[in-house]
Scaffold this motif. Sequence first.
Motif, PDB file in Angstrom:
ATOM      1  N   VAL A  12       0.872  -1.250   0.206  1.00 18.46           N
ATOM      2  CA  VAL A  12       0.071   0.114  -0.014  1.00 18.46           C
ATOM      3  C   VAL A  12       0.759   1.261  -0.060  1.00 18.46           C
ATOM      4  CG1 VAL A  12      -1.628   1.330   1.298  1.00 18.46           C
ATOM      5  CG2 VAL A  12      -2.115  -0.913   1.086  1.00 18.46           C
ATOM      6  N   ILE A  13       1.781   1.458   0.836  1.00 17.06           N
ATOM      7  CA  ILE A  13       2.682   2.407   1.225  1.00 17.06           C
ATOM      8  C   ILE A  13       4.206   2.118   0.154  1.00 17.06           C
ATOM      9  CG2 ILE A  13       4.143   3.803   2.684  1.00 17.06           C
ATOM     10  CD1 ILE A  13       1.813   3.459   4.658  1.00 17.06           C
ATOM     11  N   ASN A  14       4.744   0.908   0.361  1.00 19.21           N
ATOM     12  CA  ASN A  14       5.896   0.515  -0.295  1.00 19.21           C
ATOM     13  C   ASN A  14       5.938  -0.690  -0.701  1.00 19.21           C
ATOM     14  OD1 ASN A  14       5.743  -0.373   3.019  1.00 19.21           O
ATOM     15  ND2 ASN A  14       6.957  -1.790   1.690  1.00 19.21           N
ATOM     16  N   GLU A  15       6.830  -0.699  -1.760  1.00 19.24           N
ATOM     17  CA  GLU A  15       7.011  -1.921  -2.716  1.00 19.24           C
ATOM     18  C   GLU A  15       7.526  -3.143  -1.671  1.00 19.24           C
ATOM     19  OE1 GLU A  15      10.394  -1.484  -5.604  1.00 19.24           O
ATOM     20  OE2 GLU A  15       9.554   0.402  -5.972  1.00 19.24           O
ATOM     21  N   VAL A  16       6.874  -4.391  -2.283  1.00 18.03           N
ATOM     22  CA  VAL A  16       7.033  -5.698  -1.573  1.00 18.03           C
ATOM     23  C   VAL A  16       7.083  -6.577  -2.801  1.00 18.03           C
ATOM     24  CG1 VAL A  16       4.888  -6.173  -0.891  1.00 18.03           C
ATOM     25  CG2 VAL A  16       6.977  -7.077   0.441  1.00 18.03           C
ATOM     26  N   LEU A  17       7.811  -7.649  -2.677  1.00 15.29           N
ATOM     27  CA  LEU A  17       7.890  -8.770  -3.628  1.00 15.29           C
ATOM     28  C   LEU A  17       8.041  -8.269  -5.222  1.00 15.29           C
ATOM     29  CD1 LEU A  17       5.309 -10.998  -2.401  1.00 15.29           C
ATOM     30  CD2 LEU A  17       7.872 -11.220  -1.738  1.00 15.29           C
TER      31      LEU A  17
END
Length: 176
Positions: A12-17
């Motif tokens: 939602v706020i930051n990149e992941v995967l």
Amino acid sequence: MKKAVFLDRDGVINEVLTDRVKFVNKPHELYFLPGVPEAIKKLNSFFDYIFVVTNQGGVGLGFMKESQLQKIHDHMIKELKKDGATIHEATYCPHKPKAGCDCRKPNSKLIVDLGKKYDIDLSQSYMVGDTDTDIIAGKNAGTKGVFLGKSDPLADAVFPDLITAVDWIIEDLTAK
């Protein structure tokens, strides 16, 4: 009573995967998704509080210490502040997935506790997340749910990302 937006963190706020980062275990691994600082800044104009409520099972699984997670959240809040966006508090569940705790989403303890602490009218507030557990946690707490992704049957609204969701959230709030 006050109004708030509760934001999940990863996705939602930051990149992941992504190609750049798998999981955020250090402050320098936190990359904001496009439009996030602008979206939060816009929400700050209409809501009394913006919170981050996030499951961080990596702590319980031993991938990072709670002190490291706090450094990540401090870094996130500081970097957003540089763009004029304010996160009032970041709370998290540090327990392992399936630990059976009350604070891990889809349970609503993180949201309800913030509601009590800050005198928030949860029925006038929103939970924004990218998983059904985020939406369920918000619904269980009494908020509206905004899903970021393709679809979620429990959500009040669905958008591809936070910056596109913001106008609907503000319009829904002010239509009351």
